[in-house]
Motif scaffolding. Structure first.
Motif, PDB file in Angstrom:
ATOM      1  N   THR B 135       1.018  -1.149  -0.073  1.00 53.59           N
ATOM      2  CA  THR B 135       0.138  -0.183  -0.071  1.00 53.59           C
ATOM      3  C   THR B 135       0.954   1.257  -0.172  1.00 53.59           C
ATOM      4  OG1 THR B 135      -0.107  -0.001   2.396  1.00 53.59           O
ATOM      5  CG2 THR B 135      -1.837  -1.254   1.202  1.00 53.59           C
ATOM      6  N   LYS B 136       1.994   1.275   0.597  1.00 50.69           N
ATOM      7  CA  LYS B 136       2.747   2.378   0.703  1.00 50.69           C
ATOM      8  C   LYS B 136       3.411   2.575  -0.882  1.00 50.69           C
ATOM      9  CE  LYS B 136       4.642   2.652   5.373  1.00 50.69           C
ATOM     10  NZ  LYS B 136       5.320   1.938   6.427  1.00 50.69           N
ATOM     11  N   ARG B 138       2.008   1.931  -3.319  1.00 47.91           N
ATOM     12  CA  ARG B 138       0.931   2.364  -4.387  1.00 47.91           C
ATOM     13  C   ARG B 138       0.765   3.992  -4.022  1.00 47.91           C
ATOM     14  NH1 ARG B 138      -2.004  -2.709  -3.897  1.00 47.91           N
ATOM     15  NH2 ARG B 138      -1.011  -3.957  -5.250  1.00 47.91           N
ATOM     16  N   LEU B 139       1.153   4.309  -2.739  1.00 43.05           N
ATOM     17  CA  LEU B 139       0.898   5.686  -2.395  1.00 43.05           C
ATOM     18  C   LEU B 139       1.900   6.529  -3.067  1.00 43.05           C
ATOM     19  CD1 LEU B 139       0.305   5.833   1.440  1.00 43.05           C
ATOM     20  CD2 LEU B 139      -1.160   6.633  -0.364  1.00 43.05           C
ATOM     21  N   VAL B 218      -2.391  12.153  -2.653  1.00 43.88           N
ATOM     22  CA  VAL B 218      -1.481  11.341  -1.784  1.00 43.88           C
ATOM     23  C   VAL B 218      -0.032  11.660  -1.840  1.00 43.88           C
ATOM     24  CG1 VAL B 218      -3.305   9.627  -1.364  1.00 43.88           C
ATOM     25  CG2 VAL B 218      -1.776   9.341  -3.283  1.00 43.88           C
TER      26      VAL B 218
END
Lengths: 351, 309, 335
Positions: B135-136, B138-139, B218
């Motif tokens: 998830t990081k 993709r941030l 983001v």
């Protein structure tokens, strides 16, 4: 054209899949949680199976959070908690199913003897030893009633499905809604309706035929809807090809569309049978039950497996209840066979 | 005769009268060469001072392969994306360019049976390293999809900030951030009065810019775009191209496009992908100007001059 | 080729008059007419059956409604009366209706979260190989006859459920619904609710799973591309998309729960007093009432049972109609 040889020394990998080390950690964590649970239960005020379940859930969630914290850092708290909840929900579905299947098999096999399939309860008391009497009358009754119900229901069900897929009249939506509404009719109401019409208004006797009529009301929506789904899958080209060859719509449907959907329609019928084979409530009001094996569906009260199980259970006698479990087991096996057959047929169709 | 002809549309008349067959080929040939020249000139017009890639600092791939089940879809792509640049990936359909894009932020792995090999390195870290928090990743590496896909259950404002909610990030100055992102995506003036409206009420082009704003909120280091204009009209396309050019001042943009003119207009670097029946490969990469004016590989030249594809 | 004068001629003959539209109808042949008539009448069988159910039950129970009016629905008494003492017969299914609602709501409250969780598990958590077996198992649950659920509920579940009920009463007894008028825990609405809940889980799960599987992939991917965890993605994309489908499934499950007969009959103590202390052994259920009184009732009481059946029919029809409406409205919105 000559094909080029691609010589790459790269091997496909899936780095996103859980790796061996992580799997080991997960397994160890799971085992730790399993062993920790009884320990916590022993020292804490939480007792019994429920207490154990609560402890297990809590420990599993905590462990899950610890592991994912290590792997992914913070902000995984809600995610881990949600994961635990969702796994728990699935377990809560499977647990009763497993318990139910296990119990029916475990308790049902006690009372099942060879004579269960060859004798009826005509001269046997419900609490007589298992070597006497049997469920023959109930099995025969269920067979006959379901057969008649199928014969009544299948043509109507298929016609309904054909109306929805082939004619597509102005009332298509309305008919679909009616079928939907019919599937919501409580089974007891179907039984009550047949009772009102046949036995109260027409003065007929309790009979297997009355039971079959009640069951066919419950069966119709299942057959109609499943058959509709199947007929919808028949490509329109086939219909057009039939008409383009000069066939009338009637001939196209009868000789092209329905045969093409044959196995699907069979699936629909089997699912319909599975839906009603275990119905009890409408039979209480229409066939009344019998301890003798009857083959004549008219004018005589009949027995059926669900009713046999229900009535024996109501006696409250231990032996009779064992017989009830036996009836439940036979019923369950019957439904399972139908269900698996429908699945296999349906699965083959879809490839 | 004249009377008769006058009833036909004028354009059609011209064509009929002035087109012996033999001539048309020559003309086509001329058009092709013209096209190369024009693409090159477009690329030249828009070329800027180009950053050189410094290893270990930005975004690069090393020998990336991708598979779908047994099908080897992409082979051996090594590419470097210098900071503050736009890289366009072009090539005929099925050449693996979208697959490559999707390996860059680990969206590839959503396809059942997918596999990969190689490394994708962001800030000196392989994003496929076991134990990496995806998830990081993709941030840091945002993505804009082919079809605009704002979340229909959220308002415009909520859509912009949805990344914060999804990734559970805390931020105090949400209003400011919303305005900043919408401005960068070139949408602020159009929606500032109706931030409470639903995302679905916007036009297709506006929705796509909303998706860009959403991705920017983001604060990604890289923005991947998968044919972001293919579902849009020319006007909206223009707006989005402007947006992309402006974004290039601050982040790395990687854009897959079918449209060679678009690649020429907006990119600093261009990579050409091709599959000759086997896995897709990166045939050639260079500054956009080079690729469109003097491609080194024959296949690149054939493609950009329109001989195939 | 096109330059040839001849081929252009037709263009000049264009008169500017639009020819009349021709109706494109095929006059069906006789056999097709018969076919269509048969199929159409088959299609309307459902209407006929539903109409006949309403008609016959109304006809048979009209005297009951004429005598008791609304009291049949609101009354809490059920007695055949006593010809010797001259006490009149009194029939009211109020307690049974309330009981039906209580049991179904308990069932729904248990089934809904579990079903949604399971549907999410199947769609977003389970490994690929597990999806199909799980779906089959849940479909199988729907196929198990209700008498077996009743048997299992009575002998296997009840002892556990009584223990859970005691815990609830001990720790949450201050909440009115967990109070106990006296310490009898067996055959309570709570237990019946659990059994019914288990029975409607497959229905709600099937619909919810279906709705969740239609969530557009691009929205799911957009969420993941923004750094969503699985749960935040579900919160932001899946649940808003599936909400009304879930609501429709819940209504359908509610309809089933309200019509459930034998399973409830076996695990619920029917009592003609409305009871909201769900752990206490006293409850009501219209369908079970019919089964329990059927064997021993005659004439007027039988008609009262038919009236009860009519009420049940209408109520379940309404619930189903609502469920259909919810699902349809969602479909039209296109999400």
């Amino acid at each position: 054209m000559s094909t080029t040889n691609y010589l790459f020394d790269a091997r496909p990998t899936k780095p996103w899949k859980i790796n061996r080390q992580q799997l080991a950690i997960n397994s160890i964590a799971f085992i730790v949680v399993l062993f920790l649970t009884p320990a916590v239960v022993a020292v804490s005020p939480l007792k019994g199976k429920l207490g154990a379940a609560v402890v297990l859930f809590t420990l599993a969630t905590v462990m899950n959070i610890v592991i994912s914290l290590r792997r992914q850092g913070t902000k995984t708290l809600t995610n881990s908690f949600a994961t635990s909840l969702i796994y728990t929900a699935t377990a809560l579905v499977l647990l009763p199913l497993a318990s139910l299947l296990f119990t029916v098999i475990d308790k049902g096999k006690e009372s099942i003897r060879w004579n269960t399939f060859t004798a009826d309860m005509r001269i046997t008391q419900p609490d007589a030893p298992f070597t006497e009497g049997g469920a023959l009358h109930a099995i025969v009754g269920t067979g006959i009633i379901v057969l008649i119900a199928t014969l009544i229901c299948v043509p109507i069900g298929i016609l309904t499905a054909l109306y929805l897929t082939e004619i597509k009249g102005r009332f298509e939506g309305f008919v679909r809604f009616l079928v939907q509404a019919m599937s919501g009719v409580p089974s007891i109401v179907a039984g009550l309706f047949i009772y009102t019409v046949l036995i109260v208004s027409l003065g007929l006797k309790y009979s297997g035929f009355a039971g079959a009529l009640a069951l066919s009301i419950l069966m119709l929506p299942t057959v109609a809807r499943t058959a509709e789904e199947v007929l919808k899958l028949i490509p329109n080209d086939l219909r057009e090809a039939g008409v383009a060859l000069g066939g009338t719509q009637w001939r196209t449907v009868a000789m092209v569309v329905v045969p093409a959907a044959r196995s699907g329609i069979l699936t629909a019928v089997i699912l319909g049978i599975a839906r009603v084979a275990g119905e009890t409530a409408p039979l209480i009001l229409t066939i009344l039950g019998n301890t003798e094996t009857r083959v004549n569906p008219a004018n005589v009260p009949m027995a059926a497996l669900p009713l046999y199980t229900f009535n024996l259970m109501k006696t409250g006698l231990n032996v009779a209840i064992s017989r009830a479990w036996g009836g439940a087991l036979i019923l369950l096996i019957l439904v399972l066979i139908l269900f698996v057959t429908a699945r296999l047929l349906g699965g083959r169709k879809r490839g | 005769m004249v009377e008769i002809n006058s009833k036909i549309e004028p354009a059609q008349t011209n064509e009929i009268q002035s087109e012996p067959r033999s001539k048309s080929r020559q003309e086509n040939k001329m058009q092709e060469t013209n096209q190369v020249a024009s693409l090159a000139s477009v690329a030249a017009q828009t070329s800027r001072a180009i950053n050189k890639f410094t290893p270990g600092s930005g975004f690069e791939t090393k020998n990336v392969h991708a598979w779908f089940g047994k099908h080897h879809a992409l082979a051996d792509v090594s590419l470097e994306f210098p900071s503050n640049t736009v890289t366009a990936l072009i090539g005929p359909s099925g050449c693996g360019k979208t697959t490559f894009l999707r390996t860059l932020n680990r969206m590839h792995e959503f396809i059942p049976g997918a596999a990969m090999a190689g490394q994708v390195i962001l800030d000196g870290q392989d994003i496929y390293e076991p134990g990496t928090d995806v998830t990081k990743i993709r941030l840091k590496i945002g993505m804009v999809f082919q079809k605009p896909n704002p979340f229909p259950s959220m308002t415009i404002g909520e859509n912009v900030l949805s990344g914060l909610r999804l990734a559970q990030l805390k931020r105090s100055n949400k209003e400011e951030l919303m305005e900043e992102c919408l401005t960068r995506a070139g949408l602020w003036n159009e929606v500032k009065d109706r931030l409470g409206a639903h995302g679905g009420s916007l036009s297709g082009g506006q929705q796509q810019r909303l998706c860009i704003a959403r991705a920017l909120a983001v604060k990604p280091e890289v923005l991947l775009m998968d044919e972001p204009c293919s579902a849009l009209d020319p006007g909206s396309t223009l707006r989005i191209e402007e947006t992309i050019r402006q974004l290039a001042g601050s982040i790395i943009v990687v854009i897959v496009t079918h449209n060679m003119q678009q690649a020429a207009r907006i990119s600093d670097y261009t990579g050409f992908f091709l599959s000759d029946g086997g896995p897709g490969q990166l045939i050639e990469v260079g500054t956009t100007n080079e690729i469109f004016s003097q491609p080194k590989d024959k296949r690149t030249e054939d493609y950009i001059t329109g001989r195939f594809g | 080729m096109i330059t040839s004068q001849d081929s252009l001629v037709p263009l000049t003959t264009y008169s500017g008059v639009i020819p009349e539209k021709r109706e494109l109808t095929t006059r069906p042949r006789f056999s097709d007419k018969v076919f269509r008539a048969i199929v159409t009448s088959g299609g309307f069988t459902s209407l006929i059956i539903l109409g006949l159910i309403a008609l016959f039950l109304t006809l048979q129970s009209s005297t009951v409604f004429r005598q008791f009016g609304l009291h049949f629905i609101t009354g809490f008494e059920w007695s055949q009366g006593d010809p010797e003492s001259g006490a009149p017969a009194k029939f009211g299914i109020g307690a049974m209706l309330i009981g039906t609602l209580v049991v179904s709501m308990i069932g729904l409250m248990i089934a809904l979260p579990i079903s949604v969780g399971t549907a999410l598990f199947i769609n977003y958590y389970a490994p690929d190989w597990l999806r199909k077996p799980l779906t089959i198992m849940i479909d199988l649950m729907a196929a198990i006859p209700s008498v077996i659920y009743g048997l299992w509920g009575f002998f296997i579940l009840m002892p556990h459920a009584v223990y859970w009920a005691k815990l609830l009463h001990k720790y949450l007894g201050f909440i009115p619904i967990f109070r106990m008028p006296s310490e009898i825990y067996e055959r309570s609405p709570f237990i019946a609710g659990i059994v019914v809940g288990i029975m409607i889980i497959p229905i709600i799960t099937a619909i919810t799973r279906e709705v969740f599987s239609q969530v557009p992939l691009d929205r799911v991917q957009a969420a993941y591309a923004l750094g969503a965890t699985r749960w935040t993605m579900i919160r932001a994309v899946v649940l808003p998309f599936g909400a009304s489908g879930v609501a429709g499934g819940a209504m359908l499950g509610l309809g089933r729960a309200m019509g459930e007969t034998v399973a409830i009959y076996l695990v619920l103590n029917l009592y003609f007093i409305p009871n909201f202390n769900i752990l206490f052994s006293s409850g009501g259920n219209v369908a079970s009432l019919i089964v329990s009184k059927f064997g021993e009732s005659e004439d007027f009481e039988l008609r009262a049972l038919m009236a009860a059946g009519l009420v049940l029919f209408v109520v379940t029809l309404l619930v189903n109609f609502l469920s259909d409406l919810i699902v349809k409205r969602t479909a039209r919105k296109g999400r």
